[in-house]
Design a protein around this motif. Structure first.
Motif, PDB file in Angstrom:
ATOM      1  N   HIS A 205       9.255  48.644  53.738  1.00  0.00           N
ATOM      2  CA  HIS A 205       9.258  49.395  52.537  1.00  0.00           C
ATOM      3  C   HIS A 205      10.013  50.660  52.458  1.00  0.00           C
ATOM      4  O   HIS A 205       9.829  51.571  53.630  1.00  0.00           O
ATOM      5  N   ALA A 206      10.551  51.022  51.578  1.00  0.00           N
ATOM      6  CA  ALA A 206      11.367  52.154  51.414  1.00  0.00           C
ATOM      7  C   ALA A 206      10.617  53.493  51.633  1.00  0.00           C
ATOM      8  O   ALA A 206      11.112  54.301  52.291  1.00  0.00           O
ATOM      9  N   ASP A 207       9.420  53.805  51.580  1.00  0.00           N
ATOM     10  CA  ASP A 207       8.706  54.950  51.690  1.00  0.00           C
ATOM     11  C   ASP A 207       8.580  55.223  52.973  1.00  0.00           C
ATOM     12  O   ASP A 207       8.775  56.190  53.657  1.00  0.00           O
ATOM     13  N   HIS A 208       8.159  54.094  53.825  1.00  0.00           N
ATOM     14  CA  HIS A 208       8.008  53.912  55.099  1.00  0.00           C
ATOM     15  C   HIS A 208       9.361  54.361  55.884  1.00  0.00           C
ATOM     16  O   HIS A 208       9.583  55.161  56.877  1.00  0.00           O
ATOM     17  N   CYS A 209      10.312  53.833  55.411  1.00  0.00           N
ATOM     18  CA  CYS A 209      11.745  54.356  55.921  1.00  0.00           C
ATOM     19  C   CYS A 209      12.096  55.812  55.716  1.00  0.00           C
ATOM     20  O   CYS A 209      12.469  56.301  56.784  1.00  0.00           O
ATOM     21  N   VAL A 210      11.505  56.373  54.773  1.00  0.00           N
ATOM     22  CA  VAL A 210      11.814  57.750  54.418  1.00  0.00           C
ATOM     23  C   VAL A 210      11.152  58.509  55.577  1.00  0.00           C
ATOM     24  O   VAL A 210      11.633  59.803  56.107  1.00  0.00           O
ATOM     25  N   ALA A 211       9.836  58.284  55.674  1.00  0.00           N
ATOM     26  CA  ALA A 211       8.701  59.051  56.910  1.00  0.00           C
ATOM     27  C   ALA A 211       9.677  58.992  58.143  1.00  0.00           C
ATOM     28  O   ALA A 211       9.790  59.784  58.907  1.00  0.00           O
ATOM     29  N   ILE A 212      10.078  57.499  58.466  1.00  0.00           N
ATOM     30  CA  ILE A 212      10.716  57.454  59.833  1.00  0.00           C
ATOM     31  C   ILE A 212      12.052  57.942  59.996  1.00  0.00           C
ATOM     32  O   ILE A 212      12.248  58.684  61.010  1.00  0.00           O
ATOM     33  N   VAL A 213      12.770  58.309  58.936  1.00  0.00           N
ATOM     34  CA  VAL A 213      13.998  59.113  59.069  1.00  0.00           C
ATOM     35  C   VAL A 213      13.681  60.408  59.276  1.00  0.00           C
ATOM     36  O   VAL A 213      14.368  61.137  59.855  1.00  0.00           O
ATOM     37  N   HIS A 214      12.856  60.954  58.627  1.00  0.00           N
ATOM     38  CA  HIS A 214      12.670  62.402  58.458  1.00  0.00           C
ATOM     39  C   HIS A 214      11.959  62.756  59.899  1.00  0.00           C
ATOM     40  O   HIS A 214      12.362  63.659  60.471  1.00  0.00           O
ATOM     41  N   ASN A 215      11.052  61.837  60.375  1.00  0.00           N
ATOM     42  CA  ASN A 215      10.837  61.967  61.715  1.00  0.00           C
ATOM     43  C   ASN A 215      11.934  61.891  62.707  1.00  0.00           C
ATOM     44  O   ASN A 215      11.889  62.699  63.651  1.00  0.00           O
ATOM     45  N   HIS A 216      12.984  61.125  62.654  1.00  0.00           N
ATOM     46  CA  HIS A 216      14.221  61.183  63.422  1.00  0.00           C
ATOM     47  C   HIS A 216      14.816  62.372  63.355  1.00  0.00           C
ATOM     48  O   HIS A 216      15.193  62.908  64.445  1.00  0.00           O
ATOM     49  N   LEU A 217      14.972  63.044  62.177  1.00  0.00           N
ATOM     50  CA  LEU A 217      15.728  64.038  61.988  1.00  0.00           C
ATOM     51  C   LEU A 217      15.071  65.318  62.646  1.00  0.00           C
ATOM     52  O   LEU A 217      15.647  66.209  63.083  1.00  0.00           O
ATOM     53  N   ASP A 218      13.719  65.326  62.181  1.00  0.00           N
ATOM     54  CA  ASP A 218      12.823  66.445  62.743  1.00  0.00           C
ATOM     55  C   ASP A 218      13.038  66.571  64.121  1.00  0.00           C
ATOM     56  O   ASP A 218      13.198  67.602  64.863  1.00  0.00           O
ATOM     57  N   ARG A 219      12.590  65.408  64.686  1.00  0.00           N
ATOM     58  CA  ARG A 219      12.838  65.436  66.468  1.00  0.00           C
ATOM     59  C   ARG A 219      14.184  65.989  66.931  1.00  0.00           C
ATOM     60  O   ARG A 219      14.157  66.584  68.014  1.00  0.00           O
ATOM     61  N   ALA A 220      15.082  65.487  66.367  1.00  0.00           N
ATOM     62  CA  ALA A 220      16.525  65.640  66.796  1.00  0.00           C
ATOM     63  C   ALA A 220      16.903  66.967  66.456  1.00  0.00           C
ATOM     64  O   ALA A 220      17.479  67.864  67.267  1.00  0.00           O
TER      65      ALA A 220
END
Lengths: 197, 197
Positions: free
Chosen positions: A173-188
């Motif tokens: 789902h699109a909203d789950h993608c947004v959460a995953i992308v944020h997490n990816h960028l936050d960690r980086a």
């Protein structure tokens, strides 16, 4: 700055829908509401460095700016009410962009208009894209997502092939993608800051 | 099998709340609804290998089993209606576990009861935990998450210190954590399968 551009292919263009039926009469506005929550809502706060563009049937654009946003709660219904207010404001003042509540702007517009406006490097979240892992993102970055329907050919034509990124092996789902992308960028970004200290 | 155990510290124990007010009169049931969606809903399907345990005020447990689950839609309101049905069924048959709709079971129970039941290795999603990256998970794994409130001391006491895992540098909503964990496991399992081919 992080931007999320979400395509609502069937999303309501007028406010005459029931908040009790966001998936039905509002044209899957529930998906867009959850994307807004995922884009802005932290456990106890709002991400101020985020902008969301909701592109409704490639005719209207609702822009939400984290720096000015007020009255946003994480539940679908209250977010739906904010979007409904925006649609009502546009109905009353269709000629130009209007700020319906703090941080929420609505005007006529298309995906092309949004892409011409954003200054960030644009990526498209797409099942057939390159894996996101290993990609080094710039500080300012924008992601395009589709709702429950696939990207249309005229939408695909707006993106370069190498803009397409995949988050994993399953279609999400699109909203789950947004959460995953944020997490990816936050960690980086956290890892980068830690390395610099 | 993946399990998610979500603590609803203020969640309604009876069905006398309005679906128009899941965050308020239902005691932040909106959070639990979004966790259910994140745990089960793929873009075009249901994750059948997932079980969700919603622990309401450490008194009632609603268990959702992906293998049997029906009538689940991704929006908050319709999920709230399924949980309300479960609470109503329990009110009518409080003495034993009952399946209110296919795949949704409700009974009296506590977090301790759930932890005694699950056979998977249990991890706790916690801001102060070890980073999730680099951890090799077993096939069967369970994650405990809290709603908008912190874990209480008597809850913390049930877990070993090394069970606590952190997803990143920011404090996130529980449903976003579920989406991120799924993605982490999906990618790891896909990479393993690819290596084995």
């Amino acid at each position: 700055m992080r931007s999320f551009i979400v395509l609502g292919h069937r999303a309501a263009l007028t406010p005459d829908f029931s908040l009790n039926d966001l998936p039905g009469s509002a044209g899957r506005l529930d998906i867009l509401c959850r994307c807004v929550t995922a884009a802005f809502c932290l456990s106890h706060g709002i991400r101020r460095d985020v902008t969301v563009y909701l592109v409704l049937q490639n005719q209207l654009v609702i822009r939400l700016e984290g720096a000015r946003l007020k009255h946003l709660n994480p539940d679908e219904r209250s977010t739906g009410a904010l979007l409904q207010k925006a649609l009502k404001a546009h109905q009353e003042h269709p000629e130009s962009e209007i700020e319906s509540t703090p941080g929420i702007f609505i005007s006529r517009g298309t995906l092309s208009d949004v892409l011409a406006r954003v200054r960030e490097r644009v990526y498209v979240l797409h099942e057939a894209g390159r894996p996101i892992n290993g990609i080094v993102f710039p500080q300012d970055v924008a992601f395009v997502l589709s709702d429950h329907l696939d990207f249309q050919p005229d939408e695909e034509a707006l993106f370069k092939d190498d803009a397409r990124l995949s988050l994993g092996p399953l279609s999400l789902h699109a909203d789950h993608c947004v959460a995953i992308v944020h997490n990816h960028l936050d960690r980086a970004q956290f890892a980068n800051r830690t390395l610099l200290v």
